[in-house]
Design a protein around this motif. Structure first.
Motif, short mmCIF file in Angstrom:
data_model
loop_
_atom_site.label_atom_id
_atom_site.label_comp_id
_atom_site.label_asym_id
_atom_site.label_seq_id
_atom_site.Cartn_x
_atom_site.Cartn_y
_atom_site.Cartn_z
N ASN A 6 -16.33 47.48 -21.42
CA ASN A 6 -16.85 48.70 -20.71
C ASN A 6 -16.87 48.12 -19.44
O ASN A 6 -16.90 46.79 -19.00
CB ASN A 6 -17.99 49.38 -20.88
CG ASN A 6 -19.51 47.61 -21.33
OD1 ASN A 6 -18.58 46.48 -22.35
ND2 ASN A 6 -20.06 47.18 -20.33
N ASN A 7 -17.03 48.79 -17.75
CA ASN A 7 -16.60 48.30 -17.06
C ASN A 7 -16.35 48.13 -15.90
O ASN A 7 -15.69 46.58 -15.41
CB ASN A 7 -17.90 47.41 -16.21
CG ASN A 7 -19.78 48.01 -16.82
OD1 ASN A 7 -20.23 49.39 -16.47
ND2 ASN A 7 -20.12 47.61 -17.29
N HIS A 17 -17.17 52.62 -21.62
CA HIS A 17 -17.36 53.45 -21.32
C HIS A 17 -17.34 52.18 -19.87
O HIS A 17 -17.03 51.45 -19.26
CB HIS A 17 -19.03 53.63 -21.08
CG HIS A 17 -20.28 52.24 -21.79
ND1 HIS A 17 -20.13 51.75 -22.51
CD2 HIS A 17 -20.76 51.63 -20.49
CE1 HIS A 17 -20.28 50.64 -22.59
NE2 HIS A 17 -21.32 50.63 -21.08
N ASN A 18 -17.45 53.73 -18.35
CA ASN A 18 -17.04 53.38 -16.96
C ASN A 18 -16.30 52.43 -16.42
O ASN A 18 -15.87 51.17 -16.00
CB ASN A 18 -17.96 52.25 -16.81
CG ASN A 18 -19.87 52.52 -16.69
OD1 ASN A 18 -19.78 53.92 -16.21
ND2 ASN A 18 -20.71 52.16 -16.92
N GLN A 29 -11.49 54.47 -16.65
CA GLN A 29 -11.26 55.27 -15.80
C GLN A 29 -9.99 56.25 -16.78
O GLN A 29 -9.40 56.84 -16.59
CB GLN A 29 -10.10 55.13 -14.91
CG GLN A 29 -11.16 54.75 -13.45
CD GLN A 29 -12.23 55.84 -12.91
OE1 GLN A 29 -11.59 56.60 -12.83
NE2 GLN A 29 -13.15 55.08 -12.77
N ASN A 59 -18.55 54.28 -27.41
CA ASN A 59 -18.56 54.20 -26.08
C ASN A 59 -17.63 54.91 -25.68
O ASN A 59 -16.60 54.00 -24.73
CB ASN A 59 -19.66 53.43 -24.91
CG ASN A 59 -21.02 53.77 -25.34
OD1 ASN A 59 -21.43 54.01 -26.97
ND2 ASN A 59 -21.72 52.47 -25.42
N PHE A 119 -18.95 57.36 -22.61
CA PHE A 119 -19.04 58.23 -21.49
C PHE A 119 -18.68 57.80 -19.94
O PHE A 119 -18.22 56.09 -19.76
CB PHE A 119 -20.83 58.30 -21.56
CG PHE A 119 -21.38 56.95 -21.88
CD1 PHE A 119 -21.69 56.43 -20.57
CD2 PHE A 119 -21.60 56.49 -22.40
CE1 PHE A 119 -22.26 54.80 -20.45
CE2 PHE A 119 -22.17 55.17 -22.87
CZ PHE A 119 -22.38 54.12 -21.85
N HIS A 120 -18.41 57.73 -19.06
CA HIS A 120 -18.36 57.67 -17.23
C HIS A 120 -17.27 57.52 -17.53
O HIS A 120 -16.70 56.61 -16.81
CB HIS A 120 -19.00 56.24 -17.25
CG HIS A 120 -20.88 57.39 -17.54
ND1 HIS A 120 -22.28 56.05 -17.12
CD2 HIS A 120 -21.27 58.15 -16.79
CE1 HIS A 120 -23.12 56.47 -16.40
NE2 HIS A 120 -22.73 57.76 -16.52
N ASN A 121 -16.64 58.33 -18.11
CA ASN A 121 -14.88 58.45 -17.98
C ASN A 121 -14.36 59.60 -17.18
O ASN A 121 -14.91 61.13 -18.64
CB ASN A 121 -13.71 57.59 -19.20
CG ASN A 121 -14.02 56.69 -20.10
OD1 ASN A 121 -13.23 55.70 -19.38
ND2 ASN A 121 -15.39 55.47 -20.46
N GLN A 153 -15.43 64.55 -19.48
CA GLN A 153 -15.94 65.97 -18.75
C GLN A 153 -15.67 67.22 -19.42
O GLN A 153 -15.50 68.42 -19.57
CB GLN A 153 -15.74 65.64 -17.51
CG GLN A 153 -16.00 64.52 -16.22
CD GLN A 153 -16.99 65.00 -16.16
OE1 GLN A 153 -17.89 65.92 -16.32
NE2 GLN A 153 -17.85 63.80 -16.54
N ASP A 196 -21.66 57.00 -27.79
CA ASP A 196 -22.18 57.67 -26.56
C ASP A 196 -23.42 57.44 -26.60
O ASP A 196 -24.78 58.02 -25.93
CB ASP A 196 -22.26 58.43 -25.39
CG ASP A 196 -20.34 58.78 -25.15
OD1 ASP A 196 -19.75 57.37 -25.55
OD2 ASP A 196 -19.95 59.37 -25.09
#
Length: 216
Positions: free
Chosen positions: A20-21, A43-44, A46, A67, A69-71, A75, A94
């Motif tokens: 992540n990140n 998560h986090n 691209q 996890n 999410f935040h990719n 959406q 998530d």
């Protein structure tokens, strides 16, 4: 921040991986060899292509926590159900537990035919549907049809035999017809002679009346 995952090529025994990140845009051919993975945090990043990402994770039969999410791929309006259907081992997605209702919704969305068959089987309860029609849910209603047995002698087979049906719903209907039958028998035992009475009278005993009722 990590952008490439080539350093994981020889790490076959990983059970937890925290990515992540970072700035990951694609994980194709980078993680599918990690079949022992149980926890994967992505998560986090691209990641944009949902189908390619999920395809890479399909071989992880032990994956329980994921996890994403935040990719950008998160959406997608059906993102969560898509992941739940194609990665059935995941229990926590998530940071939220996967529910049975979500699994049923995912099955109905991506495998409607199988969903109809699953919903047409009753476990531990009766299905209040006439046997003349196909057993199924309201979403799978079909016109009444005749059960097509695979052979002329199929009715002689026990209920535990595996009969090959071309249509799965025929197997469901046969199961409903054979396993939902209940039979009750009643005999007036006051009119049945005991062993001692039969020896003393020394005569052929007449058959007794037996009331049998069958329910479906």
């Amino acid at each position: 921040q990590i952008q490439d995952l080539t350093f994981l090529i020889k790490n076959y025994c990983l059970t937890e991986l925290y990515l992540n990140n970072n700035e990951l845009t694609d994980i194709s051919d980078a993680l599918k060899h990690l079949r022992a993975l149980q926890i994967l945090l992505l998560h986090n990043n691209q990641l944009k292509k949902l189908d390619k990402t999920v395809k890479e994770l399909k071989g992880m039969i032990s994956l329980q926590t994921l996890n994403l999410f935040h990719n950008p791929l998160a959406q997608d309006p059906d993102y969560r159900l898509y992941v739940i259907y194609f990665l059935p081992s995941v229990q926590l997605l998530d940071r939220k537990s996967v529910t049975q209702r979500e699994r049923e919704s995912a099955l109905h969305l991506y495998d409607r035919k199988r969903s109809c068959v699953v919903q047409s089987i009753a476990f531990g309860k009766r299905v209040n549907t006439p046997l003349a029609t196909a057993v199924g849910s309201s979403r799978c209603t079909q016109p009444a049809r005749r059960l097509m047995m695979p052979s002329d002698n199929a009715h002689l087979l026990c209920s535990f035999c595996r009969i090959p049906f071309e249509n799965p719903e025929d197997a469901i209907l046969l199961r409903a017809m054979t396993r939902s039958l209940m039979e009750f028998s009643s005999v007036d035992w006051n009119k049945v002679a005991t062993c001692q009475e039969r020896r003393l009278e020394n005569k052929v005993e007449e058959p007794h009346e037996k009331l049998t009722v069958q329910f479906r």
